[in-house]
Motif scaffolding. Structure first.
Motif, PDB file in Angstrom:
ATOM      1  N   ILE A  17      44.263  41.978  53.679  1.00  0.00           N
ATOM      2  CA  ILE A  17      45.148  42.411  52.585  1.00  0.00           C
ATOM      3  C   ILE A  17      44.480  42.164  51.232  1.00  0.00           C
ATOM      4  O   ILE A  17      44.406  43.063  50.396  1.00  0.00           O
ATOM      5  N   ILE A  18      43.984  40.962  51.035  1.00  0.00           N
ATOM      6  CA  ILE A  18      43.409  40.636  49.737  1.00  0.00           C
ATOM      7  C   ILE A  18      42.075  41.342  49.535  1.00  0.00           C
ATOM      8  O   ILE A  18      41.752  41.780  48.425  1.00  0.00           O
ATOM      9  N   ALA A  19      41.302  41.505  50.610  1.00  0.00           N
ATOM     10  CA  ALA A  19      40.016  42.218  50.501  1.00  0.00           C
ATOM     11  C   ALA A  19      40.240  43.661  50.068  1.00  0.00           C
ATOM     12  O   ALA A  19      39.489  44.204  49.257  1.00  0.00           O
ATOM     13  N   ARG A  20      41.266  44.299  50.603  1.00  0.00           N
ATOM     14  CA  ARG A  20      41.584  45.682  50.229  1.00  0.00           C
ATOM     15  C   ARG A  20      41.897  45.792  48.737  1.00  0.00           C
ATOM     16  O   ARG A  20      41.475  46.731  48.070  1.00  0.00           O
ATOM     17  N   MET A  21      42.621  44.814  48.211  1.00  0.00           N
ATOM     18  CA  MET A  21      42.962  44.833  46.781  1.00  0.00           C
ATOM     19  C   MET A  21      41.719  44.676  45.912  1.00  0.00           C
ATOM     20  O   MET A  21      41.584  45.351  44.892  1.00  0.00           O
ATOM     21  N   PHE A  22      40.813  43.802  46.315  1.00  0.00           N
ATOM     22  CA  PHE A  22      39.575  43.632  45.549  1.00  0.00           C
ATOM     23  C   PHE A  22      38.677  44.862  45.687  1.00  0.00           C
ATOM     24  O   PHE A  22      37.995  45.238  44.735  1.00  0.00           O
ATOM     25  N   ALA A  23      38.698  45.499  46.841  1.00  0.00           N
ATOM     26  CA  ALA A  23      37.922  46.737  47.022  1.00  0.00           C
ATOM     27  C   ALA A  23      38.416  47.817  46.064  1.00  0.00           C
ATOM     28  O   ALA A  23      37.613  48.585  45.522  1.00  0.00           O
ATOM     29  N   GLN A  24      39.710  47.874  45.819  1.00  0.00           N
ATOM     30  CA  GLN A  24      40.258  48.840  44.866  1.00  0.00           C
ATOM     31  C   GLN A  24      39.751  48.571  43.450  1.00  0.00           C
ATOM     32  O   GLN A  24      39.766  49.464  42.615  1.00  0.00           O
ATOM     33  N   GLN A  25      39.292  47.363  43.198  1.00  0.00           N
ATOM     34  CA  GLN A  25      38.722  47.004  41.895  1.00  0.00           C
ATOM     35  C   GLN A  25      37.197  47.165  41.896  1.00  0.00           C
ATOM     36  O   GLN A  25      36.526  46.754  40.957  1.00  0.00           O
ATOM     37  N   GLY A  26      36.669  47.733  42.954  1.00  0.00           N
ATOM     38  CA  GLY A  26      35.232  47.971  43.029  1.00  0.00           C
ATOM     39  C   GLY A  26      34.424  46.771  43.503  1.00  0.00           C
ATOM     40  O   GLY A  26      33.209  46.729  43.321  1.00  0.00           O
ATOM     41  N   PHE A  47      28.081  34.729  44.092  1.00  0.00           N
ATOM     42  CA  PHE A  47      29.325  35.484  44.131  1.00  0.00           C
ATOM     43  C   PHE A  47      29.916  35.662  42.740  1.00  0.00           C
ATOM     44  O   PHE A  47      29.702  34.842  41.847  1.00  0.00           O
ATOM     45  N   TYR A  48      30.659  36.720  42.601  1.00  0.00           N
ATOM     46  CA  TYR A  48      31.418  37.059  41.395  1.00  0.00           C
ATOM     47  C   TYR A  48      32.629  36.134  41.294  1.00  0.00           C
ATOM     48  O   TYR A  48      33.027  35.720  40.210  1.00  0.00           O
ATOM     49  N   LEU A  49      33.220  35.818  42.469  1.00  0.00           N
ATOM     50  CA  LEU A  49      34.427  35.003  42.556  1.00  0.00           C
ATOM     51  C   LEU A  49      34.480  34.371  43.936  1.00  0.00           C
ATOM     52  O   LEU A  49      34.109  35.013  44.919  1.00  0.00           O
ATOM     53  N   ILE A  50      34.934  33.128  43.972  1.00  0.00           N
ATOM     54  CA  ILE A  50      35.287  32.493  45.243  1.00  0.00           C
ATOM     55  C   ILE A  50      36.804  32.412  45.242  1.00  0.00           C
ATOM     56  O   ILE A  50      37.396  31.869  44.309  1.00  0.00           O
ATOM     57  N   LEU A  51      37.413  32.954  46.274  1.00  0.00           N
ATOM     58  CA  LEU A  51      38.868  32.950  46.394  1.00  0.00           C
ATOM     59  C   LEU A  51      39.222  32.249  47.695  1.00  0.00           C
ATOM     60  O   LEU A  51      38.846  32.716  48.776  1.00  0.00           O
TER      61      LEU A  51
END
Length: 140
Positions: A17-26, A47-51
């Protein structure tokens, strides 16, 4: 740097779910389902971000914040409350601990695309030099 997000989450469903949202942000995403997997990823790339989910199995990721910061110097860290604990007092306590551990971003459940977009925008703006730095570079 590429916009690759390390998602530390032991629930495959939550990670998707969260990966899909970040993919939408490129963003590209790498999922680590354990702290050991996250360590291995941090050893081979930036990495750009660690979540990270607060509760990772029986472990609390907040107990490892100093290590994450050491391994990924300068990388923003976001903390997710994916709801593995149903007690709102525990969640509130953990979110307060995340603030004390100086997490850069908090991403509470239910996840919202607007929140993901806001995190990406904030990181992108942090990466941009301010105007005075740009002018100084042009003068040099």
């Amino acid at each position: 740097m590429s916009r690759t997000v390390l998602i530390i989450e032991d629930s495959a469903t939550q990670a998707r779910i969260i990966a899909r949202m970040f993919a939408q942000q490129g963003c590209l995403t790498v999922v680590a389902s354990s702290l050991a997997e996250a360590r291995a990823q941090l050893d081979i790339r930036d990495f750009y971000l660690i979540l990270a989910d607060i509760f990772l199995g029986q472990d609390n990721i907040l107990d490892h914040m100093a290590e994450l910061r050491e391994r990924a110097r300068g990388t923003p860290i976001g903390i997710m409350s994916a709801g593995q604990r149903n007690d709102p007092v525990i969640i509130r306590t953990m979110l307060n601990k995340a603030r004390r551990e100086q997490a850069d971003y908090l991403l509470p459940k239910p996840f919202s695309y607007v929140d993901v977009k806001q995190i990406c925008t904030a990181i992108d703006q942090r990466a941009l030099p301010d105007l005075s730095e740009q002018l100084a570079a042009l003068r040099a």
